[in-house]
Structures are given as C-alpha cells and as structure tokens.
Design a protein around this motif. Structure first.
Motif, PDB file in Angstrom:
ATOM      1  N   GLY A  79     -54.468  51.745  21.259  1.00 47.60           N
ATOM      2  CA  GLY A  79     -55.902  51.659  21.522  1.00 47.60           C
ATOM      3  C   GLY A  79     -56.654  51.991  20.259  1.00 47.60           C
ATOM      4  N   ALA A  80     -56.903  53.267  20.050  1.00 48.67           N
ATOM      5  CA  ALA A  80     -57.532  53.714  18.823  1.00 48.67           C
ATOM      6  C   ALA A  80     -56.480  54.407  17.957  1.00 48.67           C
ATOM      7  N   PHE A  81     -56.736  54.429  16.647  1.00 48.37           N
ATOM      8  CA  PHE A  81     -55.805  55.108  15.748  1.00 48.37           C
ATOM      9  C   PHE A  81     -56.408  56.430  15.307  1.00 48.37           C
ATOM     10  N   VAL A  82     -55.631  57.509  15.453  1.00 48.48           N
ATOM     11  CA  VAL A  82     -56.108  58.830  15.066  1.00 48.48           C
ATOM     12  C   VAL A  82     -55.217  59.332  13.937  1.00 48.48           C
ATOM     13  N   VAL A  85     -50.535  48.366  13.585  1.00 49.46           N
ATOM     14  CA  VAL A  85     -51.325  49.344  12.843  1.00 49.46           C
ATOM     15  C   VAL A  85     -50.368  50.178  12.008  1.00 49.46           C
ATOM     16  N   VAL A  86     -50.729  50.446  10.763  1.00 51.44           N
ATOM     17  CA  VAL A  86     -49.912  51.314   9.920  1.00 51.44           C
ATOM     18  C   VAL A  86     -50.260  52.750  10.294  1.00 51.44           C
ATOM     19  N   THR A  87     -49.327  53.459  10.932  1.00 52.91           N
ATOM     20  CA  THR A  87     -49.631  54.824  11.377  1.00 52.91           C
ATOM     21  C   THR A  87     -49.261  55.863  10.344  1.00 52.91           C
ATOM     22  N   GLY A  88     -48.545  55.493   9.317  1.00 56.28           N
ATOM     23  CA  GLY A  88     -48.249  56.486   8.288  1.00 56.28           C
ATOM     24  C   GLY A  88     -47.003  56.127   7.510  1.00 56.28           C
ATOM     25  N   VAL A  89     -46.680  57.016   6.581  1.00 57.85           N
ATOM     26  CA  VAL A  89     -45.483  56.855   5.763  1.00 57.85           C
ATOM     27  C   VAL A  89     -44.681  58.131   5.929  1.00 57.85           C
TER      28      VAL A  89
END
Lengths: 232, 137
Positions: B17-20, A183-187
């Motif tokens: 799990g989930a992305f916040v 998952v791309v969580t940010g930059v």
C-alpha cells in the motif's frame, strides 16, 4: 585557489561565497537533489550513490517537489523527477509498430484476467523470480541507480499464469498484457564471512573478508490487462 | 448454518500500500577535541543539512560526546538500533555510512538462501495424484 576549491568541496571549510550562488549550477555540490550527477561535483570528490538511472521511459512525476532543481550538464544522468519532455522522444528508437496478438491469446486473455490469483516470472538483468503480489524479493545483487522508496515497473516476464491458464512468452511476454510494479524497500547485507586461504607446509594464512549487499524489493502490483487497448 | 468470517491476523507488507522508511531516528555524536571526529564535524557542517532535508521522515539528533570517537546510531521501527563508529573518516565516507543506515531495515543480518519470500497460498494449488493426467503404469 585550487586548494581552496578542494577544501570547500571536501566540506572541511564553509563554501566560498562567490561559488555558493545558485546561478552557477556546476560549482555547487548538491548530492541530494534528484538531479545530482557525479560529473557536476569537483573531480576530486568521490562519486556518491545518489544518481538515479532507469530513465529510458517517461516517468510519473510527483507535482509536489520543489521547482529549484539543478539540471546537470551530463544528459545521461538527468533528473527522473523533472525530465524535459523532448528527452524521452530522443532517447527511444524509432517506434516499431506493435506486433499483433494471436487469436488464441486474445480469446483467453479475459479468462486469465478474471481468475482470482496470478503469478508472474519476472526477469531482472536476466535472472528469473517467480512472484505473486505482496511478495518480498531479495535480489542476489545490489541494484544500482535506485533509491529506497522508488517504484519500478518491471516489463520483462517470461511466464504469466493463474490456476488454470498459463501464458508463456518467447522469450518474454508482450508487455502490453500485464503490469508489474515493485517498490525498493531497502538494501540489506549478509553477515561478514571470512574465507581463510592456506597452503600445506606454509604457515601464512590469508583472510579474505566478504560482506555483500543486496537490494530488497516488494512486489506491490501484479495485474493482467484483460483487454489490450492499442492492438494492431 | 450461519455465515461466519474467518479470523485472520493482518500481516504488515511494507510497500504494497504505502511505503514507510524503516529508519526513524539517527543520533549523531561528535567531539570538538578528538582528532578522529574531524570528518564528522565537517559532515555535520556541510553535508548533514541537505541529507536531513531530503529525509523529513527521519529524526536527526546531533549532540556532543566529549572524548569519544564519533558515532552514528540509527533507531528502527522494529525497536532495534544500529551503531556505526565513523572515526577517522572523511565527510563523504560518513555520508555513505549514513545512507547505509537509512537503507537498512532493523533486522539482524542473516544469510538468506531463497530470494522470494511470500505468505500467499500457491496459485496453482497443491499437486494431487488423482487429478490431472494421472499416472501411467
């Protein structure tokens, strides 16, 4: 006339009513819909970062999005959400028959899958990262064509291992044998650094500022497929 | 001997799990008199409605701040704030700053040398001289 178009495109004035009709998709700037393309906006508008790439494979489409999505005139940057079903078939090369797995791999793959922990050496643009599930990877570059929250399925892996067994690919492991999602969580960005360039006996100092940005991924799934479904 | 569970504090791993999204609120301040706020006023009128609609998880607060430069202040889940002064910028440049604030976590900027950070134990175990091939003398 063109000056009015320019000003409305730059958002300095309310858009002209006849251009705001949704039946004319090319004239309405919509940078936030998933189907946006830089080509759809006026030529004077600077390109935005909202274009999604990585649409070679058919994507999992969430059914809850609103159906009024403008399709762009540029086929290369079409929507990842509402992709027409014909496009993945046109974009892929003629499907080659899957190469058969060697008997050694087929025999030991369930053993590898049954072990408690796995690691995988994934390659993103050729660069290797050794990860396990739940790791956070800060790439040494900003990955273009993705937005925060996107889920990427990584298919290039050179090593897939556990405590007692290691599966090496030449150069990559067959992608039917594993699943790896991130998952791309940010930059995030580094602190500003200043390089000062100066020569001897010359008083002039040149300051070069750098503040690079890096994409951060979270590996949410690393799974070894114990049995490969479509074997030749 | 009784069987007892090992006590462990759970560590948050956003995305597994989930992305916040880490950005929870954005305050936008504009000024009707200052010339440096012209771009911000245009941004609020033209680009902000769609940006806000595309991010229902962020709270947007637009308020005037007279006789000051326009500023966007983003509040994050870890309690920190990031303020970006958007004086003398065009609406699309302000949009890029808003996207930068949306993508950021609230952490302080720091230089990171290793790309992968993990809290898992090693998969193959710690090396021992007594196991494996041993040492040839």
């Amino acid at each position: 006339m063109s000056r009015a178009l320019l000003r409305s495109a730059l958002g300095l004035r309310a858009p002209i009513s006849r251009l705001a009709a949704p039946a004319v998709p090319r004239a309405t700037p919509s940078p936030f819909s998933p189907a946006a393309a830089a080509a759809a906006v006026a030529a004077t508008t600077p390109a935005l970062t909202s274009v999604r790439l990585f649409n070679q494979t058919a994507q999992h489409v969430e059914p809850s999005q609103d159906p009024a999505v403008l399709l762009s005139s540029n086929p290369a940057s079409s929507s990842p959400r509402q992709q027409p079903p014909q496009q993945p078939q046109e974009a892929q090369q003629p499907a080659q028959p899957p190469r058969p797995l060697s008997p050694a791999v087929r025999a030991l793959l369930p053993v590898l899958a049954a072990q408690p922990g796995h690691y995988i050496r994934i390659h993103i643009h050729g660069r290797p990262f050794l990860v396990t599930e739940g790791d956070s990877v800060r790439l040494p570059f900003r990955l273009r064509g993705v937005q925060t929250g996107d889920v990427l399925r990584l298919d290039k892996a050179s090593v897939l291992g556990s405590r007692d067994l290691t599966l090496k690919g030449a150069p990559y492991v067959d992608e039917r044998l594993f699943t790896c999602r991130a998952v791309v969580t940010g930059v995030e960005s580094e602190p500003m650094r200043v390089m000062i360039k100066k020569k001897q006996r010359c008083r002039r100092k040149k300051h070069v500022k750098s503040k690079h940005r890096f994409t951060v991924l979270r590996i949410c799934e690393v799974r070894v497929n114990g049995e490969v479904a479509n074997e030749a | 001997m009784t069987v007892r569970a090992l006590q462990k504090i759970s560590v948050a791993r956003n995305g597994v799990g989930a992305f916040v999204l880490q950005c929870k609120k954005m305050d936008l301040h504009y000024c009707d008199w200052a010339g440096s706020s012209k771009g911000m006023n245009g941004f609020i009128k033209s680009l902000l409605p769609k940006f806000a609609a595309a991010h229902p998880q962020i709270e947007f607060n637009v308020s005037p701040r007279p006789a000051k430069h326009p500023v966007i202040i983003a509040h994050y889940i870890n309690g920190r704030e990031k303020a970006v002064c958007v004086r003398n910028m065009e609406p699309f440049e302000i949009l890029k700053k808003a996207e930068l604030l949306r993508d950021a976590s609230g952490e302080k900027l720091r230089r990171v040398t290793k790309p992968v950070s993990s809290i898992n134990e090693s998969v193959r175990g710690i090396w021992s001289p007594y196991h494996g091939e041993g040492m040839r003398v």
